[in-house]
Design a protein around this motif. Structure first.
Motif, PDB file in Angstrom:
ATOM      1  N   VAL A  23     -13.858  52.477  10.499  1.00 16.41           N
ATOM      2  CA  VAL A  23     -14.108  53.443   9.429  1.00 16.41           C
ATOM      3  C   VAL A  23     -12.901  54.364   9.377  1.00 16.41           C
ATOM      4  O   VAL A  23     -12.478  54.893  10.406  1.00 16.41           O
ATOM      5  CB  VAL A  23     -15.392  54.256   9.689  1.00 16.41           C
ATOM      6  N   VAL A  24     -12.347  54.539   8.181  1.00 17.69           N
ATOM      7  CA  VAL A  24     -11.214  55.448   8.016  1.00 17.69           C
ATOM      8  C   VAL A  24     -11.545  56.477   6.946  1.00 17.69           C
ATOM      9  O   VAL A  24     -12.355  56.228   6.056  1.00 17.69           O
ATOM     10  CB  VAL A  24      -9.896  54.714   7.663  1.00 17.69           C
ATOM     11  N   GLN A  25     -10.899  57.619   7.057  1.00 11.99           N
ATOM     12  CA  GLN A  25     -11.124  58.715   6.126  1.00 11.99           C
ATOM     13  C   GLN A  25      -9.794  59.258   5.656  1.00 11.99           C
ATOM     14  O   GLN A  25      -8.890  59.454   6.465  1.00 11.99           O
ATOM     15  CB  GLN A  25     -11.921  59.808   6.835  1.00 11.99           C
ATOM     16  N   VAL A  26      -9.689  59.490   4.340  1.00 11.74           N
ATOM     17  CA  VAL A  26      -8.510  60.138   3.785  1.00 11.74           C
ATOM     18  C   VAL A  26      -8.976  61.248   2.836  1.00 11.74           C
ATOM     19  O   VAL A  26     -10.000  61.126   2.185  1.00 11.74           O
ATOM     20  CB  VAL A  26      -7.557  59.159   3.054  1.00 11.74           C
ATOM     21  N   ALA A  27      -8.212  62.320   2.811  1.00 16.13           N
ATOM     22  CA  ALA A  27      -8.571  63.463   1.974  1.00 16.13           C
ATOM     23  C   ALA A  27      -7.616  63.565   0.797  1.00 16.13           C
ATOM     24  O   ALA A  27      -6.418  63.351   0.943  1.00 16.13           O
ATOM     25  CB  ALA A  27      -8.541  64.741   2.791  1.00 16.13           C
ATOM     26  N   GLY A  28      -8.187  63.893  -0.355  1.00 20.19           N
ATOM     27  CA  GLY A  28      -7.396  64.130  -1.553  1.00 20.19           C
ATOM     28  C   GLY A  28      -7.645  65.540  -2.054  1.00 20.19           C
ATOM     29  O   GLY A  28      -8.348  66.325  -1.409  1.00 20.19           O
ATOM     30  N   VAL A  35     -13.907  54.917   4.092  1.00 20.96           N
ATOM     31  CA  VAL A  35     -14.001  53.478   3.860  1.00 20.96           C
ATOM     32  C   VAL A  35     -14.425  52.791   5.152  1.00 20.96           C
ATOM     33  O   VAL A  35     -13.816  53.004   6.200  1.00 20.96           O
ATOM     34  CB  VAL A  35     -12.644  52.908   3.377  1.00 20.96           C
ATOM     35  N   GLU A  36     -15.472  51.973   5.051  1.00 22.10           N
ATOM     36  CA  GLU A  36     -15.936  51.156   6.176  1.00 22.10           C
ATOM     37  C   GLU A  36     -15.510  49.718   5.907  1.00 22.10           C
ATOM     38  O   GLU A  36     -15.856  49.153   4.871  1.00 22.10           O
ATOM     39  CB  GLU A  36     -17.450  51.230   6.301  1.00 22.10           C
ATOM     40  N   VAL A  37     -14.730  49.153   6.825  1.00 19.86           N
ATOM     41  CA  VAL A  37     -14.271  47.779   6.646  1.00 19.86           C
ATOM     42  C   VAL A  37     -14.671  46.935   7.850  1.00 19.86           C
ATOM     43  O   VAL A  37     -14.749  47.426   8.979  1.00 19.86           O
ATOM     44  CB  VAL A  37     -12.743  47.690   6.422  1.00 19.86           C
ATOM     45  N   GLU A  38     -14.934  45.671   7.572  1.00 14.99           N
ATOM     46  CA  GLU A  38     -15.271  44.731   8.634  1.00 14.99           C
ATOM     47  C   GLU A  38     -14.017  44.256   9.344  1.00 14.99           C
ATOM     48  O   GLU A  38     -14.013  44.039  10.549  1.00 14.99           O
ATOM     49  CB  GLU A  38     -16.035  43.541   8.049  1.00 14.99           C
ATOM     50  N   ALA A  39     -12.952  44.080   8.568  1.00 16.84           N
ATOM     51  CA  ALA A  39     -11.693  43.631   9.143  1.00 16.84           C
ATOM     52  C   ALA A  39     -10.550  43.999   8.212  1.00 16.84           C
ATOM     53  O   ALA A  39     -10.714  44.030   7.001  1.00 16.84           O
ATOM     54  CB  ALA A  39     -11.709  42.122   9.354  1.00 16.84           C
ATOM     55  N   CYS A  40      -9.395  44.264   8.802  1.00 17.56           N
ATOM     56  CA  CYS A  40      -8.168  44.510   8.039  1.00 17.56           C
ATOM     57  C   CYS A  40      -7.217  43.366   8.343  1.00 17.56           C
ATOM     58  O   CYS A  40      -6.985  43.041   9.513  1.00 17.56           O
ATOM     59  CB  CYS A  40      -7.514  45.829   8.458  1.00 17.56           C
ATOM     60  N   GLU A  41      -6.695  42.774   7.299  1.00 12.64           N
ATOM     61  CA  GLU A  41      -5.728  41.705   7.454  1.00 12.64           C
ATOM     62  C   GLU A  41      -4.433  42.128   6.775  1.00 12.64           C
ATOM     63  O   GLU A  41      -4.323  43.232   6.265  1.00 12.64           O
ATOM     64  CB  GLU A  41      -6.293  40.415   6.875  1.00 12.64           C
ATOM     65  N   ARG A  42      -3.487  41.227   6.729  1.00 10.41           N
ATOM     66  CA  ARG A  42      -2.165  41.571   6.202  1.00 10.41           C
ATOM     67  C   ARG A  42      -2.203  42.039   4.746  1.00 10.41           C
ATOM     68  O   ARG A  42      -1.533  42.997   4.382  1.00 10.41           O
ATOM     69  CB  ARG A  42      -1.239  40.365   6.346  1.00 10.41           C
ATOM     70  N   TYR A  43      -2.993  41.349   3.914  1.00 15.49           N
ATOM     71  CA  TYR A  43      -2.981  41.663   2.482  1.00 15.49           C
ATOM     72  C   TYR A  43      -4.290  42.222   1.942  1.00 15.49           C
ATOM     73  O   TYR A  43      -4.358  42.635   0.793  1.00 15.49           O
ATOM     74  CB  TYR A  43      -2.627  40.410   1.672  1.00 15.49           C
ATOM     75  N   ALA A  44      -5.357  42.196   2.749  1.00 13.95           N
ATOM     76  CA  ALA A  44      -6.670  42.577   2.224  1.00 13.95           C
ATOM     77  C   ALA A  44      -7.564  43.110   3.345  1.00 13.95           C
ATOM     78  O   ALA A  44      -7.250  42.989   4.520  1.00 13.95           O
ATOM     79  CB  ALA A  44      -7.331  41.368   1.569  1.00 13.95           C
ATOM     80  N   ARG A  48     -17.050  46.996   3.504  1.00 18.63           N
ATOM     81  CA  ARG A  48     -18.500  47.109   3.725  1.00 18.63           C
ATOM     82  C   ARG A  48     -19.075  48.286   2.928  1.00 18.63           C
ATOM     83  O   ARG A  48     -20.241  48.264   2.563  1.00 18.63           O
ATOM     84  CB  ARG A  48     -18.811  47.313   5.204  1.00 18.63           C
ATOM     85  N   GLY A  49     -18.261  49.285   2.675  1.00 23.79           N
ATOM     86  CA  GLY A  49     -18.739  50.424   1.909  1.00 23.79           C
ATOM     87  C   GLY A  49     -17.652  51.461   1.732  1.00 23.79           C
ATOM     88  O   GLY A  49     -16.703  51.524   2.516  1.00 23.79           O
ATOM     89  N   MET A  50     -17.801  52.258   0.689  1.00 23.54           N
ATOM     90  CA  MET A  50     -16.859  53.346   0.413  1.00 23.54           C
ATOM     91  C   MET A  50     -17.672  54.553  -0.045  1.00 23.54           C
ATOM     92  O   MET A  50     -18.504  54.431  -0.941  1.00 23.54           O
ATOM     93  CB  MET A  50     -15.879  52.946  -0.688  1.00 23.54           C
ATOM     94  N   THR A  51     -17.408  55.686   0.582  1.00 27.17           N
ATOM     95  CA  THR A  51     -18.081  56.930   0.198  1.00 27.17           C
ATOM     96  C   THR A  51     -17.033  57.915  -0.282  1.00 27.17           C
ATOM     97  O   THR A  51     -15.992  58.080   0.353  1.00 27.17           O
ATOM     98  CB  THR A  51     -18.850  57.523   1.394  1.00 27.17           C
ATOM     99  N   VAL A  52     -17.301  58.540  -1.423  1.00 21.99           N
ATOM    100  CA  VAL A  52     -16.433  59.569  -1.980  1.00 21.99           C
ATOM    101  C   VAL A  52     -17.243  60.858  -2.008  1.00 21.99           C
ATOM    102  O   VAL A  52     -18.291  60.923  -2.645  1.00 21.99           O
ATOM    103  CB  VAL A  52     -15.942  59.188  -3.393  1.00 21.99           C
ATOM    104  N   ALA A  53     -16.754  61.848  -1.286  1.00 23.46           N
ATOM    105  CA  ALA A  53     -17.441  63.140  -1.208  1.00 23.46           C
ATOM    106  C   ALA A  53     -16.586  64.199  -1.884  1.00 23.46           C
ATOM    107  O   ALA A  53     -15.489  64.509  -1.407  1.00 23.46           O
ATOM    108  CB  ALA A  53     -17.688  63.518   0.248  1.00 23.46           C
TER     109      ALA A  53
END
Length: 162
Positions: A23-28, A35-44, A48-53
């Motif tokens: 799970v990673v978080q970035v602030a704007g 963003v919750e991801v199952e796996a990160c690969e080279r291009y994609a 699993r889910g994305m939350t915008v607060a």
């Protein structure tokens, strides 16, 4: 030049290649994206889910849901508002035309609430009583576009002076 949410997500997620579920978080300026991801690969990634607060809760969920329908196009599926309950402060946005196969249907859903909206891809098998969260493979660029479009929808809903 300030780094965009899309670029920041890409940079942070690329550091997670080979790490499995994360799970990673970035602030704007207008919102925080988780963003919750199952796996990160080279291009994609396997999303699993994305939350915008939003930085400040947005009480008009109906309007936020409408903004999502108007602004989110990077999913390659048109979205529509399927439920809204102003009293509960909640709206549901889904794929206008779910993807159908022999086993069931798959669709995007955004659960819209004043303090956050959450995007997930679901699959509902004909033989199962409940839907399941599906991992959606998305290239980094498309993931970033979706995040920025959701943040823009939140920002356009909030007409309060900044």
């Amino acid at each position: 030049m300030a780094e965009t949410i899309a670029q920041h997500l890409k940079d942070v997620l690329r550091q997670q290649i080979g790490q499995g579920t994360t799970v990673v978080q970035v602030a704007g300026d207008a919102a925080t994206v988780v963003v919750e991801v199952e796996a990160c690969e080279r291009y994609a990634v396997g999303l699993r889910g994305m939350t915008v607060a939003p930085l400040v809760p947005v009480p008009d969920v109906r309007r936020m849901a409408e903004q999502i329908v108007q602004r989110v196009h990077a999913l390659d599926e048109a979205l529509c508002v399927v439920e809204q309950d102003a009293a509960l402060g909640r709206a549901i946005v889904r794929s206008a035309q779910p993807e159908r196969d022999q086993g069931g249907v798959a669709y995007w859903e955004v659960d819209v609430q004043p303090a956050a909206l959450t995007l997930r891809r679901y699959h509902k098998a004909h033989s199962a009583p409940e839907r399941t969260v599906e991992t959606a493979p998305l290239p980094y660029a498309r993931l970033g576009q979706v995040a920025e479009q959701l943040v823009e929808a939140v920002a356009r809903t909030d007409d309060r002076p900044r």
